[in-house]
Design an enzyme around this catalytic site. Sequence first.
Site, PDB file in Angstrom:
ATOM      1  N   CYS A 112       0.821  -1.228   0.000  1.00  0.00           N
ATOM      2  CA  CYS A 112       0.000   0.000   0.000  1.00  0.00           C
ATOM      3  C   CYS A 112       0.849   1.271   0.000  1.00  0.00           C
ATOM      4  O   CYS A 112       0.348   2.345  -0.304  1.00  0.00           O
ATOM      5  CB  CYS A 112      -0.938   0.015   1.201  1.00  0.00           C
ATOM      6  N   HIS A 250      -3.389   7.184   2.721  1.00  0.00           N
ATOM      7  CA  HIS A 250      -3.805   5.888   2.171  1.00  0.00           C
ATOM      8  C   HIS A 250      -5.191   5.565   2.706  1.00  0.00           C
ATOM      9  O   HIS A 250      -5.481   5.771   3.881  1.00  0.00           O
ATOM     10  CB  HIS A 250      -2.791   4.824   2.604  1.00  0.00           C
ATOM     11  N   ASN A 280     -10.058  -0.221  -0.125  1.00  0.00           N
ATOM     12  CA  ASN A 280      -8.599  -0.166  -0.115  1.00  0.00           C
ATOM     13  C   ASN A 280      -8.064  -0.726  -1.439  1.00  0.00           C
ATOM     14  O   ASN A 280      -8.127  -1.930  -1.677  1.00  0.00           O
ATOM     15  CB  ASN A 280      -8.085  -0.991   1.073  1.00  0.00           C
TER      16      ASN A 280
HETATM   17  O1  UT7 Z   1      -3.738  -1.129   3.717  1.00  0.00           O
HETATM   18  C1  UT7 Z   1      -3.062  -1.414   4.901  1.00  0.00           C
HETATM   19  C2  UT7 Z   1      -3.499  -2.671   5.428  1.00  0.00           C
HETATM   20  N1  UT7 Z   1      -4.758  -2.791   6.005  1.00  0.00           N
HETATM   21  C3  UT7 Z   1      -5.243  -2.049   7.027  1.00  0.00           C
HETATM   22  O2  UT7 Z   1      -4.738  -1.017   7.372  1.00  0.00           O
HETATM   23  C4  UT7 Z   1      -6.429  -2.578   7.774  1.00  0.00           C
HETATM   24  C5  UT7 Z   1      -6.226  -2.463   9.260  1.00  0.00           C
HETATM   25  N2  UT7 Z   1      -7.265  -3.068  10.056  1.00  0.00           N
HETATM   26  C6  UT7 Z   1      -8.564  -2.687  10.031  1.00  0.00           C
HETATM   27  O3  UT7 Z   1      -8.947  -1.839   9.264  1.00  0.00           O
HETATM   28  C7  UT7 Z   1      -9.515  -3.304  11.017  1.00  0.00           C
HETATM   29  O4  UT7 Z   1      -8.785  -4.004  12.006  1.00  0.00           O
HETATM   30  C8  UT7 Z   1     -10.562  -4.262  10.357  1.00  0.00           C
HETATM   31  C9  UT7 Z   1     -11.538  -3.462   9.519  1.00  0.00           C
HETATM   32  C10 UT7 Z   1      -9.854  -5.279   9.497  1.00  0.00           C
HETATM   33  C11 UT7 Z   1     -11.355  -4.989  11.443  1.00  0.00           C
HETATM   34  O5  UT7 Z   1     -12.000  -4.048  12.297  1.00  0.00           O
HETATM   35  P1  UT7 Z   1     -11.918  -4.216  13.880  1.00  0.00           P
HETATM   36  O6  UT7 Z   1     -12.702  -3.136  14.466  1.00  0.00           O
HETATM   37  O7  UT7 Z   1     -10.470  -4.332  14.237  1.00  0.00           O
HETATM   38  O8  UT7 Z   1     -12.702  -5.576  14.090  1.00  0.00           O
HETATM   39  P2  UT7 Z   1     -12.219  -6.887  14.830  1.00  0.00           P
HETATM   40  O9  UT7 Z   1     -11.214  -7.603  13.996  1.00  0.00           O
HETATM   41  O10 UT7 Z   1     -11.846  -6.527  16.242  1.00  0.00           O
HETATM   42  O11 UT7 Z   1     -13.555  -7.729  14.870  1.00  0.00           O
HETATM   43  C12 UT7 Z   1     -14.672  -7.326  15.686  1.00  0.00           C
HETATM   44  C13 UT7 Z   1     -15.817  -8.254  15.464  1.00  0.00           C
HETATM   45  C14 UT7 Z   1     -15.425  -9.732  15.566  1.00  0.00           C
HETATM   46  O12 UT7 Z   1     -16.499 -10.410  16.175  1.00  0.00           O
HETATM   47  P3  UT7 Z   1     -16.450 -10.821  17.722  1.00  0.00           P
HETATM   48  O13 UT7 Z   1     -15.226 -11.690  17.858  1.00  0.00           O
HETATM   49  O14 UT7 Z   1     -16.345  -9.529  18.462  1.00  0.00           O
HETATM   50  O15 UT7 Z   1     -17.735 -11.538  17.912  1.00  0.00           O
HETATM   51  C15 UT7 Z   1     -15.312 -10.162  14.131  1.00  0.00           C
HETATM   52  O16 UT7 Z   1     -15.563 -11.538  13.956  1.00  0.00           O
HETATM   53  O17 UT7 Z   1     -16.327  -8.072  14.142  1.00  0.00           O
HETATM   54  C16 UT7 Z   1     -16.400  -9.353  13.488  1.00  0.00           C
HETATM   55  N3  UT7 Z   1     -16.211  -9.143  12.066  1.00  0.00           N
HETATM   56  C17 UT7 Z   1     -17.209  -8.900  11.202  1.00  0.00           C
HETATM   57  N4  UT7 Z   1     -18.551  -8.808  11.393  1.00  0.00           N
HETATM   58  C18 UT7 Z   1     -19.305  -8.544  10.308  1.00  0.00           C
HETATM   59  C19 UT7 Z   1     -15.030  -9.132  11.366  1.00  0.00           C
HETATM   60  N5  UT7 Z   1     -15.276  -8.903  10.068  1.00  0.00           N
HETATM   61  C20 UT7 Z   1     -16.617  -8.741   9.938  1.00  0.00           C
HETATM   62  C21 UT7 Z   1     -17.464  -8.471   8.842  1.00  0.00           C
HETATM   63  N6  UT7 Z   1     -18.793  -8.365   9.071  1.00  0.00           N
HETATM   64  N7  UT7 Z   1     -16.998  -8.300   7.590  1.00  0.00           N
END
Ligand code: UT7
Length: 362
Positions: A112, A250, A280
Amino acid sequence: MTLTAEITGWGKCMPPNVLSNHDLEQIVDTSDEWITTRTGIKERRISHVEASELAAVACHRALAAAGKTPEDVDLLLVATCSGDSIIPSTASVVQKHLQAWNAAAMDLNAACSGFVYGLEVGTNMIKSGAYKTVLVVGTEKLHHLIDFTDRTTCVLFGDGAGAVVLEPTEGPAGVLASDLGMDGSVGHILEVPVDGTAGDRGPIDPRLSGISMEGQEVFRRAVTKMGESSALALEKAGLSLEDVDLLIPHQANIRIIDATARRLGVDESKVYVNIHSYGNTSAATIPVALTEALEEGRIQPGDIVVFTAFGGGLTWASSVVRWGDRVTPLGESDVELPPPDRDTMELLQPNFDFFGRPEKQA
Ligand code: UT7
């Protein structure tokens, strides 16, 4: 006055097929509400052509904006992590599409951060005096690497390309300073595990061929590094945060963008955001956002524009640019992508066949 590079042309190419959050609700267990509040993304594009073709159209548009032709280009830098092939490089294919036969050309993979890395490489090639018209393009066909059985990654990424033309200038406009970095010790937290020569030959688990990510860890590091790196680049340019007219970060997550701006103390009115439209697109986000910022009149002559990125590697990169006198294109290209022959779901079918059927498509 010292020699540096000025951005004299800009252009983007977004493939027409849209994958909305509502479409994703039909594929995996997710919701528009979750995706919107956690990422800021509403829709992304799915390409029917390879990354090289997206790049070539973006390059034609950037060249027209600069009043240049493909024959004028002496260096072509293609930033991508989802290019057509390893040999020949994607740059080789882009050169062929453009018929830019006078250009040296190479790929650059900093994920990225690739476009900002490319901007720094191109700028220094111009500063050396050896090159006079440099194309830097960020292009991605990321959907090829998306496993739609993994809802934590499949909602994030999209396809697209953006390009700029760099030309020599003795200032005061131009690329003023940059900061690039890498922490390979944690490269594994954002990876495509099996996509190179490392590892065994023979049958592999297809799921290892898709993007896998420790999202929260990448998030935390992105906010810290994009903030630190922007501040360092500004310091190298002899400027401060108050001098910034537009921050173009980004586009990975609206919460990363907001947290970075808060850390830096840059008001949200000075931050460019288009993540809702494209998600992204890795190396393409910044040149696409730059092109749209110019189209929307968000950049004025003499403005200080800061680019900052974070991504796989783990890489980070920031650049400080003083914009020149011209904020409108000199010309327009009539080159277009061929129209798609399949709809979005048909374009995703090979992913479902390869990685495994997502729960709602089973
Ligand atoms: O380009 C550079 C590289 N990429 C990035 O910079 C991305 C960096 N990371 C992020 O943007 C975020 O960490 C994510 C968008 C990937 C995830 O968001 P988060 O707020 O960190 O969510 P999480 O991983 O803590 O997950 C929270 C909950 C989980 O459920 P439980 O365990 O709390 O029951 C996940 O299973 O959200 C759930 N979850 C979803 N629910 C519905 C994860 N993905 C999804 C989804 N839809 N697509």
